[in-house]
Design a protein around this motif. Structure first.
Motif, short mmCIF file in Angstrom:
data_model
loop_
_atom_site.label_atom_id
_atom_site.label_comp_id
_atom_site.label_asym_id
_atom_site.label_seq_id
_atom_site.Cartn_x
_atom_site.Cartn_y
_atom_site.Cartn_z
N ARG A 54 4.07 -0.57 -7.81
CA ARG A 54 4.72 0.13 -6.71
C ARG A 54 6.17 0.47 -7.04
NH1 ARG A 54 3.85 3.28 -2.22
NH2 ARG A 54 5.41 2.89 -0.62
N HIS A 78 -5.29 -0.93 -3.72
CA HIS A 78 -4.32 -0.30 -4.60
C HIS A 78 -4.10 1.18 -4.27
CE1 HIS A 78 -4.56 -3.94 -6.87
NE2 HIS A 78 -5.71 -3.69 -7.46
N ASP A 79 -4.66 1.66 -3.17
CA ASP A 79 -4.70 3.11 -2.94
C ASP A 79 -3.39 3.71 -2.46
OD1 ASP A 79 -4.88 1.85 -0.49
OD2 ASP A 79 -6.40 3.19 0.32
N LYS A 80 -2.41 2.90 -2.09
CA LYS A 80 -1.13 3.44 -1.61
C LYS A 80 0.04 3.07 -2.53
CE LYS A 80 -2.46 3.39 3.28
NZ LYS A 80 -2.50 4.85 3.45
N LEU A 81 -0.27 2.65 -3.75
CA LEU A 81 0.77 2.10 -4.62
C LEU A 81 1.74 3.13 -5.16
CD1 LEU A 81 -1.03 -0.55 -6.89
CD2 LEU A 81 0.62 -0.95 -5.06
N ALA A 108 4.11 6.22 -5.95
CA ALA A 108 5.00 7.20 -5.33
C ALA A 108 5.23 8.35 -6.29
CB ALA A 108 6.33 6.54 -4.98
N ARG A 126 1.87 -6.80 1.59
CA ARG A 126 1.30 -5.53 2.05
C ARG A 126 2.34 -4.41 2.02
NH1 ARG A 126 -3.66 -5.42 4.11
NH2 ARG A 126 -3.18 -3.59 5.37
N GLY A 155 2.55 -0.74 -0.32
CA GLY A 155 2.60 0.56 0.33
C GLY A 155 2.06 0.58 1.74
N TYR A 156 1.70 -0.61 2.28
CA TYR A 156 1.18 -0.69 3.64
C TYR A 156 2.28 -1.18 4.59
CZ TYR A 156 -3.61 0.07 2.13
OH TYR A 156 -4.74 0.63 1.62
N ASN A 157 2.34 -0.60 5.78
CA ASN A 157 3.33 -1.03 6.77
C ASN A 157 2.75 -2.15 7.62
OD1 ASN A 157 5.20 0.91 5.96
ND2 ASN A 157 4.21 2.48 7.22
#
Length: 376
Positions: free
Chosen positions: A26, A73-76, A78, A370, A374-376
Motif C-alpha cells: 500500500r 488485497h483489492d484496494k491496495l 494507488a 484495514r 485501503g479500507y476505511n
C-alpha cells in the motif's frame, strides 16, 4: 506465462501479503514513480488473515471477525502502480548483474529489479490456515465446532498462542476445562522478565486455566480420545488437544538462492539494512528475519519502515537506512476485557486488565490493518 511487461518499467516485487507485505504494498504504491516502476504483490491467498484477532476468529463468531479480519488485497494499489498475483513462489533466480526472477508453482515467471521477502510464519493447530482460499472458511468453522464440542481442552505450548487461545475459550465457554502445558518453568520465554511472566500466569489462573509447567506433549492424539500423556508420564483429561507452540518461518523456497542464505532454523540472514547477506537487490522483513528479537507485529512494523526507506533510497541511489532493533513490547490479551502488557522501556513497565480494556488491542490493530489495506 511471464509477467514481463511491454513497457520499460521495472518491477518491485513483494512475496507475502501478510501483516508486513500488505501495508508495504500500500505505502510503496504511493511512493513509487509510476512512469519508471511497477509494484507486484504475490501471495497464495487474495486476502491477509490478520493474526492478532485470529484466535478469537477460530473460537467463535463473536464480532463477525470472519468478515473483517480476512482483509482483501483489492484496494491496495494507488495511482495504478501495482497488481496482485495469486500464486505460490517456489524458487528465486538471481540475475547476472542485478534483479532476477521468481518461478511460481503454476510455471509463471515474474521478473524483479528489487524483491522483498515477507512470507511470515507457518503455524500448527488452530492457526494452521490452508494455503488455498477455498479452504479457509471451512477450516475456521471446523475449529470452532471442535472447541464447542469439547469439554476438556489441552493446549500444547505456553507462549502467546496458547495463552491467548485459553483466554478466548474461557470468554465464550467459561465452564470448559482448559489446561496449558509448557516445557519451561514459566509461561512465555526468558526474553520477558520474570515479574511479567508471573503476572501472566496469575491472569491465567484467575480464569481457572490449569498450568502444567516443566512438561511436554510429544504427540497430539488423533481420532476420539479422553486423555493425553505428557513426556513425564502425567495423564491429563482431554477430549481436544491443540498444538500451540511457536511458528516456523515460511522460507523453503528461499533455499533456491543457495545453502548459506538461511540459518539452521530457516531464518533469512540479513545485513543491518535488511538486505540479504549476499544480495543487494533482495530484502527481508517480519518473522523470517534472523535478528535477535521476538517475532511480533511491533518489530515487523519497524522492519517494513526500514525496507520502504531503503527501496526508495536504492532507486534514487542514496545511502540506505540501518535497522537498529526494537524495544521488547507485548500486549497479551486474556479474552476481550483482560490482559497483561509489557513495555521494555525505563525499568520495564507492566500494565494489567485496565489497559487491555482501554486500548482494545485486537480491535484497534484490526482497524489500523484495514486502513493500511485501503479500507476505511
Amino acid at each position: 506465462m511471464s509477467s514481463k511487461k511491454t513497457d520499460d518499467r521495472k518491477n518491485v516485487v513483494i512475496v507475502g501479503g501478510g501483516a508486513v507485505g500488505q501495508p508495504l504494498a500500500r505505502i510503496l504504491s504511493r511512493k513509487l514513480n509510476p512512469s519508471t516502476h511497477y509494484l507486484v504483490l504475490i501471495d497464495c491467498r487474495p486476502f491477509q488473515i490478520f493474526l492478532p484477532p485470529a484466535l478469537r476468529l477460530v473460537t467463535s463468531d463473536v464480532d463477525d471477525l470472519q468478515t473483517t479480519s480476512l482483509i482483501p488485497h483489492d484496494k491496495l494499489f494507488a495511482n495504478g502502480v501495482g497488481t496482485f498475483i495469486e500464486g505460490k513462489v517456489i524458487s528465486i533466480q538471481k540475475g547476472d548483474s542485478s534483479g532476477g526472477s521468481l518461478t511460481l508453482e503454476n510455471g509463471d515467471v515474474v521478473e524483479f529489479e528489487l524483491l522483498v521477502l515477507a512470507t511470515g510464519s507457518g503455524w500448527e493447530g488452530p492457526l494452521n490456515f490452508p494455503e488455498k482460499k477455498e479452504g479457509v472458511i471451512p477450516f475456521i468453522e471446523n475449529i470452532r465446532q471442535r472447541i464447542k464440542d469439547a469439554n476438556d481442552i489441552v493446549l500444547a505450548g505456553g507462549g502467546c498462542v496458547g495463552i491467548e487461545l485459553a483466554g478466548e475459550i474461557k470468554d465464550i465457554y467459561p465452564d470448559k476445562n482448559v489446561t496449558i502445558v509448557k516445557s519451561r518453568d514459566h509461561l512465555l520465554t526468558d526474553v520477558y522478565p520474570l515479574k511479567y511472566r508471573t503476572r501472566v500466569e496469575e491472569s491465567m489462573l484467575n480464569r481457572d486455566v490449569t498450568l502444567v509447567l516443566n512438561d511436554y506433549i510429544d504427540d497430539i492424539p488423533t481420532g476420539k480420545y479422553d486423555s493425553v500423556k505428557t513426556r513425564s508420564g502425567k495423564i491429563i483429561k482431554a477430549d481436544l488437544v491443540f498444538q500451540t507452540r511457536g511458528g516456523r518461518p515460511h522460507t523453503d523456497f528461499i533455499k533456491s538462492l543457495g545453502p548459506d542464505v538461511l540459518t539452521e532454523r530457516g531464518l533469512v540472514k540479513v545485513r543491518p539494512t535488511l538486505q540479504l547477506a549476499s544480495y543487494d537487490d533482495i530484502y527481508a522483513a517480519g518473522d523470517i528475519v534472523d535478528y535477535p528479537e521476538e517475532k511480533q507485529l511491533f518489530t515487523a512494523n519497524a522492519h517494513f519502515r526500514v525496507v520502504i526507506a531503503n527501496i526508495m533510497a536504492a532507486i534514487s541511489r542514496k545511502p540506505l537506512r540501518v535497522y537498529k532493533g526494537s524495544p521488547v513490547m507485548i500486549l497479551l490479551t486474556n479474552g476481550k476485557r483482560a490482559g497483561v502488557s509489557y513495555f521494555g522501556i525505563l525499568w520495564g513497565i507492566i500494565f494489567g486488565d485496565w489497559f487491555a480494556r482501554l486500548v482494545h488491542p485486537k480491535s484497534l490493530l484490526l482497524w489500523k490493518a484495514r486502513v493500511l489495506a485501503g479500507y476505511n
